[in-house]
Write an enzyme that holds these catalytic residues in place. Structure first.
Site, PDB file in Angstrom:
ATOM      1  N   LYS A 173      78.971 -11.766  -6.070  1.00  0.00           N
ATOM      2  CA  LYS A 173      78.585 -12.754  -5.060  1.00  0.00           C
ATOM      3  C   LYS A 173      77.099 -13.046  -5.213  1.00  0.00           C
ATOM      4  O   LYS A 173      76.265 -12.218  -4.914  1.00  0.00           O
ATOM      5  CB  LYS A 173      78.860 -12.259  -3.642  1.00  0.00           C
ATOM      6  CG  LYS A 173      78.801 -13.448  -2.681  1.00  0.00           C
ATOM      7  CD  LYS A 173      78.426 -13.121  -1.270  1.00  0.00           C
ATOM      8  CE  LYS A 173      76.973 -12.866  -1.044  1.00  0.00           C
ATOM      9  NZ  LYS A 173      76.087 -14.041  -1.198  1.00  0.00           N
ATOM     10  N   CYS A 188      60.848  -7.044  -5.500  1.00  0.00           N
ATOM     11  CA  CYS A 188      60.944  -5.885  -4.610  1.00  0.00           C
ATOM     12  C   CYS A 188      59.933  -4.797  -4.953  1.00  0.00           C
ATOM     13  O   CYS A 188      59.529  -4.038  -4.076  1.00  0.00           O
ATOM     14  CB  CYS A 188      62.367  -5.346  -4.611  1.00  0.00           C
ATOM     15  SG  CYS A 188      63.135  -5.460  -6.203  1.00  0.00           S
ATOM     16  N   GLU A 195      57.600  -4.995   4.404  1.00  0.00           N
ATOM     17  CA  GLU A 195      57.743  -5.824   3.210  1.00  0.00           C
ATOM     18  C   GLU A 195      57.647  -7.297   3.608  1.00  0.00           C
ATOM     19  O   GLU A 195      58.422  -7.779   4.431  1.00  0.00           O
ATOM     20  CB  GLU A 195      59.093  -5.551   2.542  1.00  0.00           C
ATOM     21  CG  GLU A 195      59.221  -6.265   1.227  1.00  0.00           C
ATOM     22  CD  GLU A 195      60.502  -5.927   0.465  1.00  0.00           C
ATOM     23  OE1 GLU A 195      61.559  -5.800   1.106  1.00  0.00           O
ATOM     24  OE2 GLU A 195      60.430  -5.787  -0.772  1.00  0.00           O
TER      25      GLU A 195
HETATM   26  P1  ADP Z   1      67.109 -11.327   1.340  1.00  0.00           P
HETATM   27  O1  ADP Z   1      66.542 -11.130   2.696  1.00  0.00           O
HETATM   28  O2  ADP Z   1      66.191 -11.026   0.236  1.00  0.00           O
HETATM   29  O3  ADP Z   1      67.882 -12.600   1.152  1.00  0.00           O
HETATM   30  P2  ADP Z   1      69.532  -9.872   1.683  1.00  0.00           P
HETATM   31  O4  ADP Z   1      69.686  -8.416   1.571  1.00  0.00           O
HETATM   32  O5  ADP Z   1      69.789 -10.522   2.993  1.00  0.00           O
HETATM   33  O6  ADP Z   1      68.110 -10.138   1.144  1.00  0.00           O
HETATM   34  O7  ADP Z   1      70.426 -10.616   0.607  1.00  0.00           O
HETATM   35  C1  ADP Z   1      70.754 -10.128  -0.646  1.00  0.00           C
HETATM   36  C2  ADP Z   1      72.207 -10.425  -0.893  1.00  0.00           C
HETATM   37  O8  ADP Z   1      72.974  -9.739   0.091  1.00  0.00           O
HETATM   38  C3  ADP Z   1      72.605 -11.884  -0.808  1.00  0.00           C
HETATM   39  O9  ADP Z   1      73.580 -12.173  -1.776  1.00  0.00           O
HETATM   40  C4  ADP Z   1      73.201 -11.978   0.588  1.00  0.00           C
HETATM   41  O10 ADP Z   1      74.143 -13.015   0.738  1.00  0.00           O
HETATM   42  C5  ADP Z   1      73.888 -10.636   0.694  1.00  0.00           C
HETATM   43  N1  ADP Z   1      74.151 -10.195   2.074  1.00  0.00           N
HETATM   44  C6  ADP Z   1      73.467 -10.488   3.190  1.00  0.00           C
HETATM   45  N2  ADP Z   1      74.029  -9.892   4.266  1.00  0.00           N
HETATM   46  C7  ADP Z   1      75.106  -9.202   3.815  1.00  0.00           C
HETATM   47  C8  ADP Z   1      76.087  -8.375   4.431  1.00  0.00           C
HETATM   48  N3  ADP Z   1      76.085  -8.128   5.740  1.00  0.00           N
HETATM   49  N4  ADP Z   1      77.021  -7.805   3.640  1.00  0.00           N
HETATM   50  C9  ADP Z   1      77.021  -8.017   2.314  1.00  0.00           C
HETATM   51  N5  ADP Z   1      76.138  -8.798   1.684  1.00  0.00           N
HETATM   52  C10 ADP Z   1      75.186  -9.389   2.415  1.00  0.00           C
END
Ligand code: ADP
Length: 497
Positions: free
Chosen positions: A190, A299, A400
Site C-alpha cells: 500500500k 526519518c 519530529e
Molecule cells: P506520515 O505522517 O509520514 O504520512 P504515516 O505513518 O501516517 O506517516 O504514513 C505512512 C504510511 O502509513 C502511509 O502509507 C499511510 O497511508 C499509512 N497509514 C496511516 N495510518 C495507518 C493506519 N492506521 N494503519 C495502517 N497504515 C496507515
C-alpha cells in the site's frame, strides 16, 4: 488543455486516465469504484486520479497473494527469482529517468535528488538478486544419543503487507518488494496516499519482468482504511511498515489478531554533533544537508545539531548562510536543491513548529517562514531554517518536525553531549564531525541509534543494515538482516539409526 493533459505532455505515465490497482496480475478499479486525486506539491496541479482501495480490495489482494504463495511461485528456484530481480533491475535502469521524474512530480523532491537515487535503486535490486541465491540453513551438531541429525531450513514467511510513506516512493517500494522476491514471499503493497504513482509504475515493470500474477500486488488508498485493513488482515503473515511512530503503534495493535510478524522503520530526532576540531568546511554543508535534503522529510535527518560552544555562533551562522544559498523551487527544475513539502497538511505541521520555535524563544538565523512569492504561492515551500538558542526541553528539540528545520544547541564536553544526544525517545540516525579518532569511537559506541555517520551523513548502501533503536522501530532493512526478516527458520530432525 485541462491540468491533467498538460502534465501528460511532460510524462508518459500521466496519460489522463485513472490509475488502477494491481491485484492478481490484473489492473482493477476499486471495488467501491472510488478514486482520489494525487497532486504535484510544487504547483498544486492534479497529476492523476487513482483507484482508492479499501478493506474489500485488500481482501482480494491478500487472497491473490496467498494463492500465488502456495501456487506456482513456491516452485520458483532461487536462480529463477534472482533472474526476475535482475530483469526488473534492467527495466528500472532503462526507465530510470521516467521513474525519477514521477517521484519528483508526485512528492516534490528535486530531480537532482531523485535521479541521484539511481545507484541506490539499481544496487538494491541487484543486491537482493544476489541474496536470492544466498539463503542458507545450518547443519547443527546436537548431543542426543544415537544417530540423530539436525539442520535448519530457511523458508519465506508468506504474504507480506508492505506499507510505505511518500518521502521516497521508488526506493521505498524496492525496499519492500526486493526482499520479498528474493526470499519467495508475496506482497500486498500500500503506497502512501500522497504519492502512489511510482509504486504503480514499478508494478507495471514487475509484470514486464515476468513476476507471476499475485506475487506483487499494489493497492493504493488511505491509511485509516486500506492500510489499517492490511495491518489487521488475518491472512497476512508479516507487516513491513515505514512511517511515523504513531502509526507504527497502531500497526502493532492491529497485528495482534493473528500475531503477525512486524518490522517497523519509524521516525527520529537524530543528533548531529560538531566538535570544534572538525573540518568545518566539510561539516557546514554536511550538517546542513543532513536536514535540508528532501526538505527535511527523511526519518533519519540530523535535526538536533549539537555544536561545541566555542564555535557555536560561528558554525550556526555558517550553516544558516549555507541554507540561504540553496535554491528552493519546483523539483522538476534541474537547478532546484530544495523542493516543496509534500502536502498542505505537512506545510501546516512544519509552519506550526516554526511558530512554536519562536514562541519558545529560539532565534531563527535563516528561513522561518513559508515562501509565497510568485509561483511559490501555489506550492508548499518552506526554506532551509536554522534556529539558534535552542534548549533541550523545547518542543523543536524533542519532536519530529519532518521539515527543513535545524535546532542548533551548544554543548561543552563529550560526556555531556553523549547524555544529551541520547535524551530522546528516538534512535534512528546520528552524526558526528571530528578529526579526533578517539572522540569518534567513543561517541559511535555511546549513541543509542541504529546508524552513526562520522564525518558524513545519510550514507546508505544496500549491503549495510539500516533501522532503529527505541521508538524508531525494530527490524533492519538492507543487508543480510533484511532478508532474514522475510524468512522463517525451520528445524528438521532425522533419526538415522
Ligand atoms: P506520515 O505522517 O509520514 O504520512 P504515516 O505513518 O501516517 O506517516 O504514513 C505512512 C504510511 O502509513 C502511509 O502509507 C499511510 O497511508 C499509512 N497509514 C496511516 N495510518 C495507518 C493506519 N492506521 N494503519 C495502517 N497504515 C496507515
Amino acid at each position: 488543455m485541462n491540468e491533467i493533459t498538460r502534465t501528460a505532455a511532460r510524462h508518459p505515465f500521466l496519460d489522463g486516465k485513472p490509475k488502477r490497482m494491481l491485484i492478481d496480475g490484473k489492473w482493477l478499479e476499486a471495488a467501491s469504484g472510488k478514486t482520489f486525486e494525487t497532486t504535484n506539491p510544487a504547483t498544486g496541479e492534479v497529476l492523476a486520479r487513482v483507484a482508492e482501495g479499501d478493506a474489500e480490495d485488500i481482501d482480494r489482494a491478500v487472497a491473490a497473494a496467498r494463492r500465488a504463495f502456495t501456487g506456482p511461485w513456491s516452485k520458483f528456484k532461487p536462480f529463477e527469482r534472482q533472474a526476475l530481480l535482475l530483469k526488473l533491475a534492467a527495466l528500472v535502469e532503462a526507465h530510470f529517468d521516467e521513474l525519477a521524474m514521477l517521484d519528483t512530480l508526485d512528492m516534490g523532491a528535486p530531480i537532482s535528488r531523485t535521479r541521484g537515487n539511481r545507484l541506490r535503486a539499481l544496487g538494491m535490486l541487484r543486491y537482493y538478486a544476489g541474496q536470492a541465491v544466498s539463503i542458507l540453513g545450518e547443519t547443527i551438531e546436537n548431543s542426543l544419543p544415537g544417530e540423530i541429525m539436525s539442520f535448519t531450513l530457511k523458508e519465506p514467511v508468506g504474504v507480506v503487507g508492505a506499507i510505505i510513506p511518500w518521502n521516497g516512493p521508488l526506493t521505498a517500494t524496492i525496499w519492500k518488494i526486493g526482499p520479498a522476491l528474493a526470499t519467495g514471499c508475496t506482497v500486498v503493497l500500500k503506497p502512501a496516499e500522497e504519492a502512489p504513482l511510482t509504486s504503480l509504475r514499478l508494478a507495471e515493470l514487475c509484470q514486464e519482468a515476468g513476476v507471476p500474477p499475485g506475487v506483487v500486488n499494489v493497492v493504493p488508498g488511505f491509511g485509516e482504511t486500506a492500510g489499517a485493513a492490511l495491518a489487521a488482515h488475518r491472512d497476512v503473515d508479516k507487516v513491513a511498515f515505514t512511517g511515523s511512530h504513531l502509526t507504527g503503534q497502531k500497526i502493532i495493535q492491529a497485528s495482534a489478531g493473528n500475531l503477525k510478524r512486524v518490522s517497523l522503520e519509524l521516525g527520529g530526532k537524530s543528533p548531529d554533533v560538531v566538535f570544534a576540531d572538525a573540518d568545518l568546511d566539510a561539516a557546514v554543508p554536511g550538517a546542513g544537508m543532513a536536514v535540508f535534503a528532501n526538505s527535511g522529510q527523511i526519518c533519519s535527518a540530523g535535526t538536533r545539531l549539537f555544536v561545541e560552544r566555542k564555535i557555536y555562533e560561528e558554525f550556526s551562522a555558517r550553516v544558516a548562510a549555507y541554507g540561504k544559498s540553496l535554491r528552493v523551487g519546483d523539483g522538476a527544475d534541474p537547478e532546484t536543491q530544495v523542493g516543496p513539502l509534500v502536502s498542505a497538511e505537512q506545510l501546516d505541521r512544519v509552519t506550526g513548529y516554526l511558530a512554536i520555535g519562536r514562541q519558545e524563544g529560539a532565534r531563527p538565523l535563516s528561513g522561518g517562514e513559508r515562501l509565497t512569492e510568485g509561483a511559490m504561492a501555489k506550492g508548499f515551500f518552506v526554506p532551509p531554517t536554522v534556529f539558534a538558542d535552542v534548549r533541550d526541553e523545547m518542543r523543536i528539540a524533542q519532536e519530529e518536525i519532518f521539515g527543513p528545520v535545524i535546532s542548533a544547541i551548544p554543548f561543552d564536553d563529550i560526556e555531556e553531549v553523549i547524555t544529551r544526544a541520547n535524551a530522546t525517545s528516538f534512535g534512528l540516525g546520528s552524526g558526528l564531525w571530528t578529526r579526533d579518532v578517539s572522540k569518534a569511537h567513543k561517541l559511535a559506541r555511546a549513541i543509542r541509534a541504529g546508524s552513526v555517520w562520522i564525518n558524513c551523513y545519510q550514507a546508505m548502501d544496500p549491503a549495510v543494515p539500516f533501522g532503529g533503536y527505541k521508538m524508531s522501530g525494530y527490524g533492519r532493512e538492507s543487508g543480510k538482516q533484511h532478508v532474514e526478516e522475510y524468512l522463517n527458520v525451520k528445524s528438521v530432525w532425522i533419526r538415522a539409526d
